[in-house]
Design a protein around this motif. Structure first.
Motif, mmCIF file in Angstrom:
data_model
loop_
_atom_site.group_PDB
_atom_site.id
_atom_site.type_symbol
_atom_site.label_atom_id
_atom_site.label_comp_id
_atom_site.label_asym_id
_atom_site.label_seq_id
_atom_site.Cartn_x
_atom_site.Cartn_y
_atom_site.Cartn_z
ATOM 1 N N ILE A 1 -1.084 1.277 2.980
ATOM 2 C CA ILE A 1 -0.366 1.813 1.813
ATOM 3 C C ILE A 1 -1.185 1.583 0.548
ATOM 4 O O ILE A 1 -1.292 2.465 -0.308
ATOM 5 C CB ILE A 1 1.043 1.197 1.700
ATOM 6 C CG1 ILE A 1 1.920 1.678 2.870
ATOM 7 C CG2 ILE A 1 1.689 1.556 0.361
ATOM 8 C CD1 ILE A 1 3.254 0.964 2.988
ATOM 9 N N ARG A 2 -1.801 0.412 0.438
ATOM 10 C CA ARG A 2 -2.643 0.125 -0.729
ATOM 11 C C ARG A 2 -3.767 1.158 -0.840
ATOM 12 O O ARG A 2 -4.049 1.680 -1.921
ATOM 13 C CB ARG A 2 -3.226 -1.282 -0.650
ATOM 14 C CG ARG A 2 -4.014 -1.654 -1.893
ATOM 15 C CD ARG A 2 -4.768 -2.939 -1.727
ATOM 16 N NE ARG A 2 -5.902 -2.716 -0.825
ATOM 17 C CZ ARG A 2 -6.873 -3.580 -0.619
ATOM 18 N NH1 ARG A 2 -6.866 -4.742 -1.228
ATOM 19 N NH2 ARG A 2 -7.850 -3.302 0.197
ATOM 20 N N VAL A 3 -4.431 1.468 0.255
ATOM 21 C CA VAL A 3 -5.514 2.461 0.248
ATOM 22 C C VAL A 3 -4.985 3.822 -0.208
ATOM 23 O O VAL A 3 -5.636 4.526 -0.982
ATOM 24 C CB VAL A 3 -6.153 2.581 1.656
ATOM 25 C CG1 VAL A 3 -7.079 3.790 1.756
ATOM 26 C CG2 VAL A 3 -6.890 1.295 2.018
ATOM 27 N N LEU A 4 -3.793 4.158 0.218
ATOM 28 C CA LEU A 4 -3.225 5.456 -0.127
ATOM 29 C C LEU A 4 -2.838 5.580 -1.598
ATOM 30 O O LEU A 4 -3.034 6.635 -2.189
ATOM 31 C CB LEU A 4 -1.981 5.733 0.734
ATOM 32 C CG LEU A 4 -2.231 6.032 2.202
ATOM 33 C CD1 LEU A 4 -0.930 5.977 2.993
ATOM 34 C CD2 LEU A 4 -2.889 7.403 2.354
ATOM 35 N N VAL A 5 -2.295 4.495 -2.201
ATOM 36 C CA VAL A 5 -1.649 4.687 -3.495
ATOM 37 C C VAL A 5 -2.141 3.824 -4.654
ATOM 38 O O VAL A 5 -1.858 4.144 -5.805
ATOM 39 C CB VAL A 5 -0.114 4.497 -3.378
ATOM 40 C CG1 VAL A 5 0.474 5.425 -2.331
ATOM 41 C CG2 VAL A 5 0.266 3.051 -3.099
ATOM 42 N N VAL B 1 14.993 10.973 -4.517
ATOM 43 C CA VAL B 1 13.544 10.864 -4.587
ATOM 44 C C VAL B 1 13.177 10.446 -6.003
ATOM 45 O O VAL B 1 13.876 10.755 -6.964
ATOM 46 C CB VAL B 1 12.826 12.179 -4.196
ATOM 47 C CG1 VAL B 1 13.016 12.482 -2.714
ATOM 48 C CG2 VAL B 1 13.287 13.343 -5.042
ATOM 49 N N LEU B 2 12.101 9.701 -6.094
ATOM 50 C CA LEU B 2 11.628 9.216 -7.384
ATOM 51 C C LEU B 2 10.177 9.618 -7.585
ATOM 52 O O LEU B 2 9.416 9.685 -6.615
ATOM 53 C CB LEU B 2 11.703 7.684 -7.432
ATOM 54 C CG LEU B 2 13.065 7.032 -7.380
ATOM 55 C CD1 LEU B 2 12.914 5.513 -7.283
ATOM 56 C CD2 LEU B 2 13.879 7.400 -8.601
ATOM 57 N N PRO B 3 9.767 9.838 -8.837
ATOM 58 C CA PRO B 3 8.341 10.020 -9.090
ATOM 59 C C PRO B 3 7.596 8.771 -8.625
ATOM 60 O O PRO B 3 8.139 7.659 -8.660
ATOM 61 C CB PRO B 3 8.259 10.155 -10.611
ATOM 62 C CG PRO B 3 9.636 10.552 -11.042
ATOM 63 C CD PRO B 3 10.576 9.940 -10.045
ATOM 64 N N PHE B 4 6.360 8.950 -8.191
ATOM 65 C CA PHE B 4 5.610 7.854 -7.590
ATOM 66 C C PHE B 4 5.655 6.577 -8.421
ATOM 67 O O PHE B 4 5.954 5.503 -7.899
ATOM 68 C CB PHE B 4 4.144 8.254 -7.330
ATOM 69 C CG PHE B 4 3.314 7.062 -6.968
ATOM 70 C CD1 PHE B 4 3.414 6.501 -5.713
ATOM 71 C CD2 PHE B 4 2.489 6.447 -7.907
ATOM 72 C CE1 PHE B 4 2.694 5.356 -5.384
ATOM 73 C CE2 PHE B 4 1.768 5.307 -7.591
ATOM 74 C CZ PHE B 4 1.864 4.770 -6.326
ATOM 75 N N GLU B 5 5.333 6.650 -9.705
ATOM 76 C CA GLU B 5 5.262 5.437 -10.537
ATOM 77 C C GLU B 5 6.603 4.709 -10.592
ATOM 78 O O GLU B 5 6.646 3.483 -10.539
ATOM 79 C CB GLU B 5 4.756 5.754 -11.946
ATOM 80 C CG GLU B 5 3.284 6.102 -12.004
ATOM 81 C CD GLU B 5 2.348 4.973 -11.585
ATOM 82 O OE1 GLU B 5 2.684 3.783 -11.773
ATOM 83 O OE2 GLU B 5 1.262 5.288 -11.065
ATOM 84 N N ASP B 6 7.712 5.461 -10.687
ATOM 85 C CA ASP B 6 9.039 4.833 -10.697
ATOM 86 C C ASP B 6 9.319 4.167 -9.350
ATOM 87 O O ASP B 6 9.850 3.060 -9.287
ATOM 88 C CB ASP B 6 10.134 5.859 -10.992
ATOM 89 C CG ASP B 6 10.045 6.413 -12.406
ATOM 90 O OD1 ASP B 6 9.346 5.817 -13.254
ATOM 91 O OD2 ASP B 6 10.673 7.454 -12.655
ATOM 92 N N SER C 1 -7.424 5.235 -5.413
ATOM 93 C CA SER C 1 -6.561 5.556 -4.272
ATOM 94 C C SER C 1 -6.819 6.975 -3.778
ATOM 95 O O SER C 1 -7.332 7.827 -4.519
ATOM 96 C CB SER C 1 -5.100 5.416 -4.667
ATOM 97 O OG SER C 1 -4.736 6.453 -5.568
ATOM 98 N N LEU C 2 -6.421 7.212 -2.543
ATOM 99 C CA LEU C 2 -6.540 8.568 -2.010
ATOM 100 C C LEU C 2 -5.662 9.546 -2.783
ATOM 101 O O LEU C 2 -6.064 10.686 -3.022
ATOM 102 C CB LEU C 2 -6.182 8.598 -0.520
ATOM 103 C CG LEU C 2 -7.320 8.259 0.421
ATOM 104 C CD1 LEU C 2 -6.836 8.152 1.854
ATOM 105 C CD2 LEU C 2 -8.439 9.282 0.313
#
Length: 191
Positions: free
Chosen positions: A37-41, A109-114, A49-50
């Motif tokens: 997950i760390r690598v992805l985001v 659903v939430l925006p990624f940062e939230d 991040s990817l």
């Protein structure tokens, strides 16, 4: 861009395999899940991040944890129990990852940062953990990519927190299971 898309598929394949290993009973696999997950985001000044490489940080993700309301004394420690569920299944019994089917029509659903920065555990007024804090602690300190001499205190509190023991009786047998390993259960739910 094609290389990043290939890497995204590779990381999703890693993630799926690690989730299958976890689901088959090897809960320690959650630490590798966190690293994936760390690598992805996760972005830092030294790594990208990817999702950033793919210009996809604008995605929305399923929220498996409602907002944790504050009570009169400042906290509600168990409002984040949606990061796991109590399962009284035929084969498995205990506190397990929340792997319900989350559908766009019925889930928030939430925006990624939230999503990344949402508090998903509040063990006390001083101990609040976000998805980001849990994932990065597991990946960067608890054996994913590094093993630090000392863990973040809030992550360590979650990893050692024991809610209690669940006991049920089935077919005349009494079965008990400790409700612990909340950090590993939470990582699997995040995945």
């Amino acid at each position: 861009m094609d290389r990043f898309k290939d890497q995204l598929k590779r990381q999703f394949d890693f993630l799926i395999k690690s989730c299958e290993i976890f689901d088959n009973g090897d809960w320690e696999e959650a630490i590798r899940i966190a690293t994936c997950i760390r690598v992805l985001v996760h972005d830092t000044s030294k790594s990208t991040s990817l999702l950033t490489h793919l210009n996809a940080k604008n995605i929305k993700l399923f929220n498996t944890s409602p907002e944790i309301p504050k009570s009169e004394n400042g906290y509600e420690p168990f409002h984040a129990f949606t990061m796991g569920i109590i399962d009284f299944g035929n084969q498995i019994f205990g506190y397990m990852p929340n792997l319900e089917d989350f559908k766009p029509s019925s889930s928030v659903v939430l925006p990624f940062e939230d999503w990344w920065n949402q508090i998903v555990w509040r063990l006390s007024p001083e101990c609040e953990l976000t998805r980001k804090r849990i994932i990065l602690s597991a990946a960067n300190q608890d054996g994913g990519a590094h093993v630090d001499a000392k863990l973040n205190s809030d992550y360590e509190d979650l990893s050692q927190y024991k809610v209690g023991t669940l006991t049920c009786k089935t077919e005349g047998k009494r079965i008990s299971m400790d409700v612990d390993k909340l950090h590993l259960i939470t990582i699997r739910t995040i995945a």
